[in-house]
Design a protein around this motif. Structure first.
Motif, PDB file in Angstrom:
ATOM      1  N   GLY A 161      -7.564   6.805  -6.167  1.00  0.00           N
ATOM      2  CA  GLY A 161      -6.698   5.659  -6.418  1.00  0.00           C
ATOM      3  C   GLY A 161      -6.861   5.085  -7.806  1.00  0.00           C
ATOM      4  O   GLY A 161      -6.525   3.937  -8.045  1.00  0.00           O
TER       5      GLY A 161
ATOM      6  N   ALA B  75       0.833  -1.208   0.000  1.00  0.00           N
ATOM      7  CA  ALA B  75       0.000   0.000   0.000  1.00  0.00           C
ATOM      8  C   ALA B  75       0.864   1.253   0.000  1.00  0.00           C
ATOM      9  O   ALA B  75       0.567   2.231  -0.704  1.00  0.00           O
ATOM     10  CB  ALA B  75      -0.930  -0.005   1.216  1.00  0.00           C
TER      11      ALA B  75
ATOM     12  N   GLN C  57       2.246   1.682  -3.457  1.00  0.00           N
ATOM     13  CA  GLN C  57       1.207   2.211  -4.339  1.00  0.00           C
ATOM     14  C   GLN C  57       0.999   3.704  -4.106  1.00  0.00           C
ATOM     15  O   GLN C  57       0.838   4.482  -5.059  1.00  0.00           O
ATOM     16  CB  GLN C  57      -0.096   1.456  -4.107  1.00  0.00           C
ATOM     17  CG  GLN C  57      -1.237   1.907  -5.032  1.00  0.00           C
ATOM     18  CD  GLN C  57      -2.568   1.247  -4.694  1.00  0.00           C
ATOM     19  OE1 GLN C  57      -2.670   0.508  -3.710  1.00  0.00           O
ATOM     20  NE2 GLN C  57      -3.572   1.512  -5.483  1.00  0.00           N
TER      21      GLN C  57
ATOM     22  N   LYS D 243      -6.161   2.246   2.655  1.00  0.00           N
ATOM     23  CA  LYS D 243      -5.720   0.859   2.815  1.00  0.00           C
ATOM     24  C   LYS D 243      -4.674   0.743   3.920  1.00  0.00           C
ATOM     25  O   LYS D 243      -4.718  -0.172   4.752  1.00  0.00           O
ATOM     26  CB  LYS D 243      -5.131   0.337   1.501  1.00  0.00           C
ATOM     27  CG  LYS D 243      -6.140   0.061   0.403  1.00  0.00           C
ATOM     28  CD  LYS D 243      -5.415  -0.478  -0.819  1.00  0.00           C
ATOM     29  CE  LYS D 243      -6.377  -0.782  -1.961  1.00  0.00           C
ATOM     30  NZ  LYS D 243      -5.654  -1.288  -3.158  1.00  0.00           N
TER      31      LYS D 243
ATOM     32  N   PRO E 223      -4.789   4.283  -1.427  1.00  0.00           N
ATOM     33  CA  PRO E 223      -3.739   3.578  -0.674  1.00  0.00           C
ATOM     34  C   PRO E 223      -3.577   4.083   0.755  1.00  0.00           C
ATOM     35  O   PRO E 223      -3.209   3.310   1.641  1.00  0.00           O
ATOM     36  CB  PRO E 223      -2.478   3.831  -1.508  1.00  0.00           C
ATOM     37  CG  PRO E 223      -2.796   5.028  -2.349  1.00  0.00           C
ATOM     38  CD  PRO E 223      -4.271   4.988  -2.602  1.00  0.00           C
TER      39      PRO E 223
END
Length: 439
Positions: free
Chosen positions: A435, A135, A138, A262, A259
């Motif tokens: 995202g 994450a 990303q 997340k 992200p």
């Protein structure tokens, strides 16, 4: 009149492609290539990728403490000493500088087979940390790709403004030439020539400042792509804006793909597993051990001057925590507080994302409206400039009016390019929050 209109159109086209000769010797950098180079070379992305690989390598049962450890041991001690021994019958044995040695070597295995299920919680935690690394990677990729795209379109905007200033300078150069010709034949005063020259110098200054800004932005984009900052290049002129974004769709995508969100969810899960590991300290710890050893002892004096042995050893160890000064309760309380903090951070991140989305979406809608408005303004300003230049050729308009029309056109062009740029930046920001940023 048609001939003059053709001349003005040629002038504007000339300013539009003024940098074409220089551009031929430069790289034409597309957005796709800029992003590809950044993904391959950007230092922040590489560093984050290394962190993610470390987190991936850490996901092993051995790192979680679930596998036994095997060690090889060797001990070799030697002595030189004076020794004296008196036996029960009164006999005395003495040795001077007698040598002795002890040699031990073998292989041992230790295996913790139960520790309150802490090893299983730790293994699951390592898996969550791997996901957290993904994450974070990303997030870094999204952020740096967003930076590249923002800087790229900033260059596109600045190219538009460069051409606007080129046009202004070309018109001012024409005014200087016209004023000088009119002055020489006695149809204009010296003041008209001076005013035209001042305006030409002003436009030249504006162009130089814009060229400086453009070059600095090139350097910044080269830095983001982690390549030689001295590379010169140009970018395509088009700015394609996605005007079909909806707040509902973006919010749904953000809840699933953002992200940062997340990472906050994973941090909460890691905190929950930390609490499990702490609670495991209340349970017994059971371990197995076994090994094979060889030993040899040699001495210069004694009942036995040499002894050897070898064989297998095995056993079980167990320990039960009884009291540790109330530290166990304190650690469990702290672990529960950490879970609560992780949940608060998750709620905070979620609220922040929703707030940023709502604000950015409103700005995005405003900029879309401004794009349509400024496009129309630029078209009107161009028509006004053409009519004004025609009147200037016929001598039926003052130089002040020419300058006003000239500045109106430049300002309208600059505002139009700014509106396009801001609308595109708004689109990129929304997709980055959701995202879903792509080319």
């Amino acid at each position: 009149m048609l001939k003059y209109r053709f001349g003005l159109l040629s002038l504007l086209l000339f300013s539009l492609f003024l940098g074409a000769g220089e551009a031929k010797a430069q790289e034409i950098l597309t957005l796709e290539n800029a992003v590809r180079i950044a993904l391959e070379r950007n230092y922040d992305i590489k560093l984050s990728a290394n962190d993610e690989r470390i987190a991936e390598n850490n996901v092993t049962r051995g790192n979680a403490g679930m596998l036994p450890t095997v060690t090889g041991n060797l001990t070799n001690n030697n002595t030189i000493q004076n020794s004296s021994q008196t036996r029960a019958d009164g006999q005395v044995n003495e040795v001077s500088w007698g040598q002795g040695s002890t040699l031990n070597y073998g292989v041992g295995l230790n295996w913790t087979v139960f520790n309150g299920f802490a090893m299983f919680a730790r293994y699951e935690q390592l898996q969550e940390l791997e996901k957290l690394g993904e994450a974070n990677l990303q997030l870094t990729i999204l952020t740096r790709v967003g930076d590249v795209m923002n800087t790229f379109y900033e260059l596109v905007q600045q190219q538009h403004q460069l051409r606007a200033y080129d046009t202004a300078m070309a018109i001012s150069r024409l005014r200087v030439t016209t004023a000088q010709n009119r002055f020489q034949i006695g149809k204009a005063a010296r003041l008209e020539v001076l005013n035209a020259q001042v305006d030409y110098n002003t436009d030249t200054t504006n162009l130089l400042r814009q060229q400086e800004l453009y070059r600095n932005t090139q350097i910044r984009l080269n830095e983001l792509m982690a390549r030689d900052v001295n590379i010169r290049f140009s970018v395509p002129d088009n700015i394609l804006i996605d005007d079909q974004l909806t707040l509902e769709t973006l919010s749904t995508q953000a809840s699933q793909q953002n992200p940062s969100l997340k990472a906050a969810i994973l941090n909460r899960r890691v905190a929950e597993l930390d609490a499990k590991i702490v609670k495991a300290n209340r349970y017994p710890v059971v371990g197995l051990n076994t090994g094979y050893n060889f030993n040899r002892n040699r001495s210069a004096l004694g009942f036995s001057t040499l002894s050897t042995g070898n064989g297998l050893s095995y056993g079980v160890t167990a320990s039960v925590p009884i009291f540790n000064g109330f530290n166990q309760r304190r650690m469990e309380q702290n672990a529960n507080i950490q879970i609560n903090s992780a949940q608060l951070q998750l709620d905070q991140v979620n609220q922040s994302i929703n707030s940023q989305l709502a604000s950015a979406y409103q700005t995005y809608l405003t900029n879309l409206s401004l794009v349509r408005l400024e496009e129309n303004n630029q078209r009107i300003a161009r028509q006004n400039l053409e009519i004004t230049m025609e009147k200037y050729r016929l001598g039926s308009i003052t130089t002040v009016e020419v300058r006003d029309a000239q500045l109106n056109y430049v300002n309208a062009t600059v505002r139009y390019s700014n509106a396009q740029y801001l609308a595109k930046i708004g689109e990129i920001a929304l997709k980055e929050l959701a995202g879903s940023l792509n080319l």
